[in-house]
Design a protein around this motif. Structure first.
Motif: not given
Ligand SMILES: *[C@@H]1O[C@H](CO)[C@@H](O)[C@H](O)[C@H]1NC(C)=O
Ligand SMILES: *[C@@H]1O[C@H](CO)[C@@H](O)[C@H](O)[C@H]1NC(C)=O
Ligand SMILES: *[C@@H]1O[C@H](CO)[C@@H](O)[C@H](O)[C@H]1NC(C)=O
Ligand SMILES: *[C@@H]1O[C@H](CO)[C@@H](O)[C@H](O)[C@H]1NC(C)=O
Ligand SMILES: *[C@@H]1O[C@H](CO)[C@@H](O)[C@H](O)[C@H]1NC(C)=O
Ligand SMILES: *[C@@H]1O[C@H](CO)[C@@H](O)[C@H](O)[C@H]1NC(C)=O
Ligand SMILES: *[C@@H]1O[C@H](CO)[C@@H](O)[C@H](O)[C@H]1NC(C)=O
Ligand SMILES: *[C@@H]1O[C@H](CO)[C@@H](O)[C@H](O)[C@H]1NC(C)=O
Ligand SMILES: *[C@@H]1O[C@H](CO)[C@@H](O)[C@H](O)[C@H]1NC(C)=O
Length: 396
Positions: A248-262
């Motif tokens: 999980a440390n290989c991406s900012c995703w897990a710490s909440g940098c953002g995704e929105y599913d349309i």
């Protein structure tokens, strides 16, 4: 103790409302979008082709705040099959508020793809065809004209390209990134990959004309997302560094940098239901589940769908489907408001996101203007989180 009481009360209410099950809508509305919070970017990775040494380190917390944050940052646009993309357009406006023409300015198109004419202005098609890494997964590469192969330089998809279940491609802009580096605009990424900015701005609109036909291949356990098409947005750092890391440390995703599913089909039971979901920490703890609309947009498996998402200047985010969607170089503010207003109330599902109060500490700023202390809201944070998850339910 307090937490568990709150939780059980909410769960009862959820059951009462949920008995009828989610319904179909043309428009999924979220209000109060944007909050102050933090995420961690990848600072560096090492030994990335060796299974024993492959590792990533994250940097200090980076603060974001304001309307639509963190989705006000640059976003990449992702497609999963079964899907055919007919048109894609990205717009910005100096200011736009849903259902308020007076304080809204027109939208101007700054990226456009049209399948039939092979027009691709400010659009770069990428996919995950690059070099493999045990902790980062595959690197980005240019997509070839069928969307799934790789190419040595930017290639426009062939007209009517159908990608199947589990297959994905990504649209970035054609604006090249600066060199890889922690604290730089495009973050840390592998050398040699095609690296472009996504599509930025607080106030923005993504429009699509697309088909999501039923999968014709047979289901099998080797297909992770069988007949579950999707169109979604990610903070543009995610795929550039690692969209599917094993760490999980290989991406900012897990710490909440953002995704929105349309528009996302979630599971085989509801494969023809397209949900909208925030994967941000705006009042929730479980990022994987995210904040989902309790209603869905119906997937048309036999026809073309038109629609998209508006991020306005007042924290309204609206996913919609409408045959009235147009893709011109300019779309007037009135036209967008008219289109949204034409969708009746009973075809609109509204959810309000939680208000989060956290302020970035004023001390210890780094040169990138981001300061670094933990948000310590303790118990109240958890209670707010529980309420947020259910605010949606109360608003039916
Ligand atoms: C890679 O390492 C992980 C744990 O360190 C192990 O579970 C996995 O089997 C290894 N994979 C290969 C291909 O050696
Ligand atoms: C303003 O917006 C509404 C919908 O909110 C729309 O119906 C109307 O036609 C728009 N234009 C003007 C000039 O009021
Ligand atoms: C990016 O796209 C724009 C709009 O189509 C075009 O004018 C420009 O030349 C493109 N830039 C590059 C580097 O391809
Ligand atoms: C897509 O194109 C690549 C070459 O770029 C080719 O190897 C692959 O077989 C093609 N896939 C399909 C499904 O035709
Ligand atoms: C292409 O998109 C980028 C990212 O949103 C934007 O900064 C740039 O101005 C766009 N280029 C053109 C020619 O519109
Ligand atoms: C991720 O980084 C944190 C500290 O930055 C560390 O405590 C944690 O063990 C790391 N996780 C993995 C899976 O390496
Ligand atoms: C399918 O997805 C919907 C929407 O997230 C969810 O409500 C439902 O429980 C899921 N069904 C199954 C069987 O997982
Ligand atoms: C496809 O198979 C998986 C199990 O491998 C199952 O979970 C899923 O619901 C199936 N999808 C459909 C649409 O039948
Ligand atoms: C799907 O699209 C087709 C073609 O536009 C249309 O005739 C049909 O009514 C649509 N079906 C649904 C369920 O909306």
């Amino acid at each position: 103790m307090l937490q568990s009481i709150v939780l059980s009360v909410c769960v009862c209410l959820l059951h009462t409302v949920a008995a009828s099950g989610p319904q179909s809508y043309q428009k999924l509305d979220f209000t109060n979008v944007g909050f102050a919070g933090t995420y961690n970017s990848v600072k560096k990775f090492t030994g990335i082709t060796n299974n024993d040494t492959c590792n990533c380190e994250v940097g200090d917390k980076e603060w974001f705040s304001g309307v639509n944050a963190p989705l006000a940052e640059y976003l990449s646009v992702h497609f999963r099959g079964p899907l055919k993309l007919k048109q894609f357009a990205f717009y910005t406006s100096p200011g736009f508020t849903v259902s308020n023409n007076r304080s809204s300015s027109d939208w101007s198109r700054s990226a456009y793809y049209d399948s039939s004419s092979k027009t691709a202005n400010n659009v770069t098609f990428l996919n995950h065809g690059g070099e493999a890494s045990p902790c980062l997964g595959n690197a980005l590469s240019y997509a070839s004209s069928n969307g799934t192969g790789t190419a040595s330089d930017a290639t426009v998809l062939a007209d009517d390209t159908l990608i199947s279940s589990d297959e994905e491609y990504i649209i970035y802009s054609n604006v090249s990134c600066p060199k890889s580096g922690y604290g730089k605009d495009c973050g840390v990424y592998r050398s040699g990959i095609p690296a472009y900015y996504g599509f930025g701005g607080t106030t923005k609109m993504f429009l699509f004309e697309f088909e999501m036909p039923t999968e014709t291949e047979k289901n099998s356990s080797s297909i992770g997302y069988y007949d579950l098409p999707a169109i979604w947005l990610l903070n543009d750092h995610i795929a550039r560094t690692s969209q599917y890391p094993t760490n999980a440390n290989c991406s900012c995703w897990a710490s909440g940098c953002g995704e929105y599913d349309i528009f996302e089909a979630m599971n085989g039971t509801e494969k023809n239901h397209l949900y909208s979901t925030f994967h941000t920490f705006q009042g929730i703890e479980d990022l994987g589940t995210g904040i989902q609309s309790y209603g869905y947009i119906a997937r048309n498996t036999t026809g073309t769908m038109k629609g998209g998402v508006v991020f306005d200047s007042s924290g309204n985010v609206v996913s919609f489907i409408s045959d009235d969607t147009t893709f011109g170089q300019t779309v007037s503010a009135d036209a967008v408001n008219e289109l949204l207003a034409a969708i009746p109330q009973d075809e609109t599902y509204s959810s309000q996101l939680m208000s989060i109060s956290a302020t970035a500490p004023t001390t210890s700023s780094k040169s990138n203007g981001i300061s670094l202390t933990k948000m310590q809201n303790g118990v109240w944070y958890y209670i707010m989180a529980i309420f947020t998850a259910f605010t949606q339910v109360f608003l039916i």
